[in-house]
Design a protein around this motif. Structure first.
Motif, PDB file in Angstrom:
ATOM      1  N   UNK A 131     -14.258 -78.188  -5.168  1.00 45.00           N
ATOM      2  CA  UNK A 131     -13.280 -77.979  -3.584  1.00 45.00           C
ATOM      3  C   UNK A 131     -11.863 -78.822  -3.831  1.00 45.00           C
ATOM      4  N   UNK A 132     -11.879 -79.973  -3.977  1.00 39.82           N
ATOM      5  CA  UNK A 132     -10.879 -80.608  -4.210  1.00 39.82           C
ATOM      6  C   UNK A 132      -9.964 -80.097  -5.955  1.00 39.82           C
ATOM      7  N   UNK A 133     -10.461 -79.814  -6.601  1.00 46.26           N
ATOM      8  CA  UNK A 133     -10.016 -79.289  -7.830  1.00 46.26           C
ATOM      9  C   UNK A 133      -9.376 -78.187  -7.127  1.00 46.26           C
ATOM     10  N   UNK A 134     -10.162 -77.145  -6.426  1.00 49.32           N
ATOM     11  CA  UNK A 134      -9.379 -75.915  -6.765  1.00 49.32           C
ATOM     12  C   UNK A 134      -8.219 -75.389  -5.000  1.00 49.32           C
ATOM     13  N   UNK A 135      -8.157 -76.865  -4.249  1.00 51.58           N
ATOM     14  CA  UNK A 135      -7.347 -77.187  -3.785  1.00 51.58           C
ATOM     15  C   UNK A 135      -6.190 -77.577  -4.069  1.00 51.58           C
ATOM     16  N   UNK A 136      -5.640 -78.899  -5.418  1.00 53.23           N
ATOM     17  CA  UNK A 136      -5.315 -78.253  -6.216  1.00 53.23           C
ATOM     18  C   UNK A 136      -4.052 -77.042  -6.711  1.00 53.23           C
ATOM     19  N   UNK A 137      -5.091 -76.283  -7.388  1.00 50.07           N
ATOM     20  CA  UNK A 137      -5.066 -75.369  -7.944  1.00 50.07           C
ATOM     21  C   UNK A 137      -4.429 -73.925  -7.236  1.00 50.07           C
ATOM     22  N   UNK A 138      -5.177 -73.898  -6.069  1.00 48.83           N
ATOM     23  CA  UNK A 138      -4.311 -73.150  -5.341  1.00 48.83           C
ATOM     24  C   UNK A 138      -2.488 -73.584  -4.957  1.00 48.83           C
ATOM     25  N   UNK A 139      -2.703 -75.172  -4.387  1.00 48.60           N
ATOM     26  CA  UNK A 139      -1.293 -75.473  -4.033  1.00 48.60           C
ATOM     27  C   UNK A 139      -0.410 -75.254  -5.453  1.00 48.60           C
ATOM     28  N   UNK A 140      -0.933 -75.451  -6.851  1.00 51.08           N
ATOM     29  CA  UNK A 140       0.172 -75.270  -7.969  1.00 51.08           C
ATOM     30  C   UNK A 140       0.476 -73.789  -7.611  1.00 51.08           C
ATOM     31  N   UNK A 141      -0.272 -73.009  -7.480  1.00 57.03           N
ATOM     32  CA  UNK A 141      -0.541 -71.218  -8.137  1.00 57.03           C
ATOM     33  C   UNK A 141       0.852 -71.166  -7.413  1.00 57.03           C
ATOM     34  N   UNK A 142       0.367 -71.509  -6.097  1.00 57.69           N
ATOM     35  CA  UNK A 142       1.643 -70.662  -4.552  1.00 57.69           C
ATOM     36  C   UNK A 142       3.033 -71.430  -4.944  1.00 57.69           C
ATOM     37  N   UNK A 143       3.300 -72.875  -5.526  1.00 56.86           N
ATOM     38  CA  UNK A 143       4.041 -73.275  -5.664  1.00 56.86           C
ATOM     39  C   UNK A 143       4.951 -72.662  -6.976  1.00 56.86           C
ATOM     40  N   UNK A 144       4.048 -72.311  -7.574  1.00 58.49           N
ATOM     41  CA  UNK A 144       5.112 -72.067  -9.323  1.00 58.49           C
ATOM     42  C   UNK A 144       5.138 -70.158  -8.710  1.00 58.49           C
ATOM     43  N   UNK A 145       3.914 -69.320  -7.712  1.00 62.59           N
ATOM     44  CA  UNK A 145       4.952 -67.866  -7.591  1.00 62.59           C
ATOM     45  C   UNK A 145       5.692 -68.466  -6.419  1.00 62.59           C
ATOM     46  N   UNK A 146       6.009 -69.632  -5.568  1.00 58.91           N
ATOM     47  CA  UNK A 146       7.013 -69.541  -5.526  1.00 58.91           C
ATOM     48  C   UNK A 146       8.501 -69.644  -5.455  1.00 58.91           C
ATOM     49  N   UNK A 147       8.072 -70.394  -6.813  1.00 57.08           N
ATOM     50  CA  UNK A 147       9.557 -70.483  -7.048  1.00 57.08           C
ATOM     51  C   UNK A 147       9.990 -69.584  -8.367  1.00 57.08           C
ATOM     52  N   UNK A 148       9.359 -68.389  -8.767  1.00 54.52           N
ATOM     53  CA  UNK A 148       9.489 -67.434  -9.030  1.00 54.52           C
ATOM     54  C   UNK A 148      10.639 -66.867  -8.444  1.00 54.52           C
ATOM     55  N   UNK A 149       9.157 -66.740  -7.358  1.00 52.83           N
ATOM     56  CA  UNK A 149      10.897 -65.510  -6.182  1.00 52.83           C
ATOM     57  C   UNK A 149      11.537 -66.089  -6.063  1.00 52.83           C
ATOM     58  N   UNK A 150      11.680 -67.386  -5.910  1.00 53.03           N
ATOM     59  CA  UNK A 150      12.971 -67.729  -5.399  1.00 53.03           C
ATOM     60  C   UNK A 150      13.754 -67.515  -6.543  1.00 53.03           C
ATOM     61  N   UNK A 151      13.046 -67.704  -7.919  1.00 56.53           N
ATOM     62  CA  UNK A 151      14.932 -67.305  -9.047  1.00 56.53           C
ATOM     63  C   UNK A 151      14.545 -66.244  -9.244  1.00 56.53           C
ATOM     64  N   UNK A 152      13.943 -64.976  -8.584  1.00 59.10           N
ATOM     65  CA  UNK A 152      14.023 -63.117  -8.625  1.00 59.10           C
ATOM     66  C   UNK A 152      12.791 -63.336 -10.396  1.00 59.10           C
ATOM     67  N   UNK A 153      12.613 -64.029 -10.797  1.00 57.30           N
ATOM     68  CA  UNK A 153      11.872 -63.933 -11.744  1.00 57.30           C
ATOM     69  C   UNK A 153      10.491 -63.123 -11.533  1.00 57.30           C
ATOM     70  N   UNK A 154       9.500 -62.574 -12.248  1.00 51.00           N
ATOM     71  CA  UNK A 154       8.428 -61.826 -11.822  1.00 51.00           C
ATOM     72  C   UNK A 154       7.278 -62.728 -12.558  1.00 51.00           C
ATOM     73  N   UNK A 155       6.765 -63.092 -11.933  1.00 53.22           N
ATOM     74  CA  UNK A 155       5.477 -64.028 -12.231  1.00 53.22           C
ATOM     75  C   UNK A 155       4.411 -63.366 -11.954  1.00 53.22           C
ATOM     76  N   UNK A 156       3.185 -62.635 -12.473  1.00 53.17           N
ATOM     77  CA  UNK A 156       1.960 -61.992 -11.787  1.00 53.17           C
ATOM     78  C   UNK A 156       0.772 -63.331 -11.253  1.00 53.17           C
ATOM     79  N   UNK A 157       0.595 -63.136 -10.295  1.00 53.94           N
ATOM     80  CA  UNK A 157      -0.328 -63.934  -9.843  1.00 53.94           C
ATOM     81  C   UNK A 157      -1.500 -64.568 -10.882  1.00 53.94           C
ATOM     82  N   UNK A 158      -2.194 -63.764 -11.737  1.00 52.08           N
ATOM     83  CA  UNK A 158      -3.454 -64.908 -12.829  1.00 52.08           C
ATOM     84  C   UNK A 158      -2.338 -66.012 -13.536  1.00 52.08           C
ATOM     85  N   UNK A 159      -1.073 -65.450 -13.967  1.00 54.97           N
ATOM     86  CA  UNK A 159      -0.629 -66.290 -14.794  1.00 54.97           C
ATOM     87  C   UNK A 159      -0.283 -67.505 -13.810  1.00 54.97           C
ATOM     88  N   UNK A 160       0.524 -67.676 -13.005  1.00 57.15           N
ATOM     89  CA  UNK A 160       0.556 -68.319 -12.412  1.00 57.15           C
ATOM     90  C   UNK A 160      -1.192 -68.976 -11.916  1.00 57.15           C
TER      91      UNK A 160
END
Length: 202
Positions: A131-160
């Motif tokens: 559960x703790x590992x999943x917490x890290x992964x969820x936060x990291x994934x969301x931040x990768x997606x947020x960064x990509x959106x901020x830079x107008x980059x396409x990033x598939x959620x699975x790749x994030x």
């Protein structure tokens, strides 16, 4: 003999949790006896079972509480946003793979300090760890997606998600290796941390 108040009981329970958190992470669950643990908590041996049914139950709570504290730090770093030290994830990597974190195995993230124990213990301990590992992964994934959106980059959620798994794996692996050799090969330990900091987000 004076009666123990609810406040005293809650304080004693918290003392046990805090002592177990330090000792389990630095020594391993199996290496810590209940008598030793209770002495560290400033309590008598027999009082343990007034708070926990077993050491396994305590280990589950320690794992959950340790991750909750670690994930709160991660959440705060993300909420704070970029600063002169870099992006939130850059700061997280720098802090995680620091000599201070390496030299404090009784604190910090349980992903590294409890990895071996989680794999050897009950499914309830493993579930708390997962559960703790999943917490890290969820936060990291969301931040990768947020960064990509901020830079107008396409990033598939699975790749994030894949990037998140790779990042956590590299951070935890580097920290475990650095801790394993730091006393006999301090320069190698520092090199592992430095390399991890430099390449984790590449």
């Amino acid at each position: 003999m004076p009666r123990i108040t609810k406040e005293d009981k809650a304080r004693n329970r918290q003392n046990i949790l805090e002592a177990a958190s330090r000792m389990f992470r630095s020594q391993g669950i199996d290496a810590v006896g209940i008598a030793e643990l209770m002495k560290e908590a400033g309590l008598t041996h027999g009082g343990f079972y007034n708070h926990f049914a077993s050491k396994n139950e305590l280990a589950v709570e320690v794992c959950g509480a340790s991750y909750a504290a670690s994930l709160a730090v991660l959440a705060q770093a993300i909420e704070d946003g970029p600063d002169r030290a870099g992006s939130p994830l850059e700061r997280v990597v720098a802090d995680y793979l620091s000599t201070a974190h390496r030299d404090a195995p009784d604190g910090g993230c349980p992903s590294a300090s409890m990895a071996t124990d989680a794999g050897r213990h009950s499914e309830t301990v493993q579930s708390a760890y997962a559960e703790g590992v999943e917490g890290y992964l969820t936060s990291f994934t969301a931040e990768f997606l947020r960064e990509a959106e901020e830079k107008n980059h396409e990033l598939d959620p699975a790749e994030a998600r894949h990037r998140a798994i790779r990042l956590l794996s590299e951070m935890v692996g580097a920290l475990m290796l650095a801790r394993a050799v730091c006393h006999v090969e301090p320069e190698l330990s520092d090199e592992i941390l430095q390399t991890g900091r430099s390449h984790a987000l590449n």
